[in-house]
Design a protein around this motif. Sequence first.
Motif, PDB file in Angstrom:
ATOM      1  N   ASP A  56     -10.255  -0.357  -0.013  1.00 21.24           N
ATOM      2  CA  ASP A  56      -9.892  -0.371  -1.435  1.00 21.24           C
ATOM      3  C   ASP A  56     -10.815   0.561  -2.208  1.00 21.24           C
ATOM      4  OD1 ASP A  56      -7.878  -2.208  -1.016  1.00 21.24           O
ATOM      5  OD2 ASP A  56      -9.256  -3.898  -1.164  1.00 21.24           O
ATOM      6  N   LYS A 106     -13.023  -3.986   0.802  1.00 27.35           N
ATOM      7  CA  LYS A 106     -11.669  -4.303   1.254  1.00 27.35           C
ATOM      8  C   LYS A 106     -11.340  -5.727   0.829  1.00 27.35           C
ATOM      9  CE  LYS A 106      -7.814  -3.846   3.498  1.00 27.35           C
ATOM     10  NZ  LYS A 106      -6.816  -2.839   3.093  1.00 27.35           N
ATOM     11  N   ASN A 111       0.835  -1.192   0.000  1.00 31.45           N
ATOM     12  CA  ASN A 111       0.000   0.000   0.000  1.00 31.45           C
ATOM     13  C   ASN A 111       0.885   1.263   0.000  1.00 31.45           C
ATOM     14  OD1 ASN A 111      -1.633   2.151   0.774  1.00 31.45           O
ATOM     15  ND2 ASN A 111      -2.896   0.882   2.136  1.00 31.45           N
ATOM     16  N   LYS A 162      -3.299  -3.507   8.442  1.00 32.75           N
ATOM     17  CA  LYS A 162      -3.842  -4.228   7.295  1.00 32.75           C
ATOM     18  C   LYS A 162      -5.102  -4.967   7.690  1.00 32.75           C
ATOM     19  CE  LYS A 162      -1.554  -8.471   8.203  1.00 32.75           C
ATOM     20  NZ  LYS A 162      -0.413  -9.248   8.204  1.00 32.75           N
ATOM     21  N   ARG A 203       3.009  -1.950   7.596  1.00 28.45           N
ATOM     22  CA  ARG A 203       2.624  -3.102   6.782  1.00 28.45           C
ATOM     23  C   ARG A 203       2.140  -4.236   7.672  1.00 28.45           C
ATOM     24  NH1 ARG A 203       6.714  -6.901   3.444  1.00 28.45           N
ATOM     25  NH2 ARG A 203       7.206  -7.402   5.607  1.00 28.45           N
ATOM     26  N   ASP A 234      -6.921   0.817   5.492  1.00 27.02           N
ATOM     27  CA  ASP A 234      -7.412   1.602   4.359  1.00 27.02           C
ATOM     28  C   ASP A 234      -8.350   0.776   3.501  1.00 27.02           C
ATOM     29  OD1 ASP A 234      -5.835   3.686   5.152  1.00 27.02           O
ATOM     30  OD2 ASP A 234      -4.139   3.073   3.920  1.00 27.02           O
TER      31      ASP A 234
END
Lengths: 261, 310
Positions: free
Chosen positions: B64, B19, A2, A261, A257, B62
């Motif tokens: 998508d 996501k 990302n 996630k 990371r 975050d």
Amino acid sequence: MNPRFFAVPMLSMRFVHIWRRNLLVWRKLAIPSMLGNLADPMIFLFGLGYGLGALMPAVQGVSYIAFLAGGMVASSTMYAATFEAMYSAFSRMHQQKTWEGILNAPILLEDVVLGELVWATTKATLSGACILAVVMALGLASPKFALALLAVIVLTGLAFAALGLAFNALAPNYDFFMYYFTLVITPTSLISGVFFPVDQLPAVLQSVASVLPLYHAVALARPFMLGELPPNILLHLAVPLIYAAVGFYVALVLTRRRLLK
Amino acid sequence: MNLRAESGSIVLSVAGLRKRYGTDEVVAGIDFEVHAGECFGLLGPNGAGKTTTLKLALGLIDPDAGRIRLLDRPVPEEAREARQKVGVVPQFDNLDPDFTASENLQVYGRYFGLKKSEIEARIPQLLEFAGLAGRGSGKIQTLSGGMKRRLTLARALVNDPEVVFMDEPTTGLDPQARHLIWERLKRLKQDGKTLLLTTHFMEEAERLCSRLLIMDHGRIIALGSPRELISKHIEPHVVEVHGPGFEHWAEGARKLAGRVEIAGETAFCYATDEEPLVASLKAHPLLIYLHRPANLEDVFLKLTGRDLRD
């Protein structure tokens, strides 16, 4: 990966909250923790310094224990920073999920990683400074550059705490840290001039040593402790500083990371 | 006066949220809104995407695709600022084992930038809320699972949040501890807090939630109040039958019930009128039956199926 993981860290004073949390825990266990941190380098310093030193003529014009003292101050700082940034930080990140709890508050991961960096540096500085104080009290080092030495200790702590946090972000379990100690920390302490002058090494190892942060920390600490100004001060300051800055950024990207996630 | 969101205003809105992890779309395009002062439930089997949805809404991961607004701030861009007025009860307690109960609250309050005096003034209330009055100096290891859960809930209130996110708040608790948590959540509702919780206890959702959605495979498959969902998706009466020859009886019952479902050793009969079913059971004294009103669990099982999700 990302692209947001590479974002420039938004640093703020919020890291102090994380630092204070760790300080509060440490205060409860301060005495045994300090003893544990100090015993090992002291045994090395006096065992090797007097034992091995008795067999040796002067090294670079001083007694072996006075020579070794500079190396031990730098290397024990390295060990203290590394332990805190790996085992202790890993407990908080992975085992206890402390970081996860903190991230639910209005705190960013950069605050957490910076707080841990500064905390590991604080603990490392305590270790290094204690050994320095003992060595000075015994008259094995000159107090002339005490403040400069403190700055060297902080810088060494920052560099190894940052590296430790980067490896921490990659660790699947505690066993992983053995690799780092065996493959990185132990060889680093053997070729960076802690126990013997670097010019005893083959040329190849000398060039390897010259890019390691510990080599530069020793190159500053030893002359300062002998009451002399080291040559190439700026270079020796710059290398650990670069390790600290790049290490922190890499640690942050890898931890993002891992956790975000 | 507290600056609370006005009643009826929107605390959280999610639109087109997606996501993906690898090839697995964990959240596959969902839209919903949570209004101020309501208790909103996210229901779904394991792996339905509930926890991921919460984490997305908090800006911890975050998306998508899609838009999220939490307390009038865009997420994840201003998630940190939004979390200033949010409390979070995570799925697994992450209380600090090195601290006492009070220290846990004290240290957590600092993460919100609260002053020491401000937090200390609030600690007795929070401990009372957690049912831990007088145990502030107790070590975390000495607390039972229920006490830890309540302390985690109290910790989530240290910043006097407008909205509290809870990920399976009562999983792993015994009935006494669970009921106490429910009472506390009702108190929070009365105090005007907005609650957003995930659960797979239908009873919990039915008792607490004013509205809820059921998720499966990352999608919303139903949304409404518990009552609406039950009346929309299921017949009001359920007769559960088991015992020797139940399958034979069930064949005959198909014309008496709206729907008959055989699962393992039990026939579930869903009916608008239960009388004919109960009457026909009189002729089969060996069959054991239970007649009960339909509940949310029936809706859930109808919509998500009876297959195990591991």
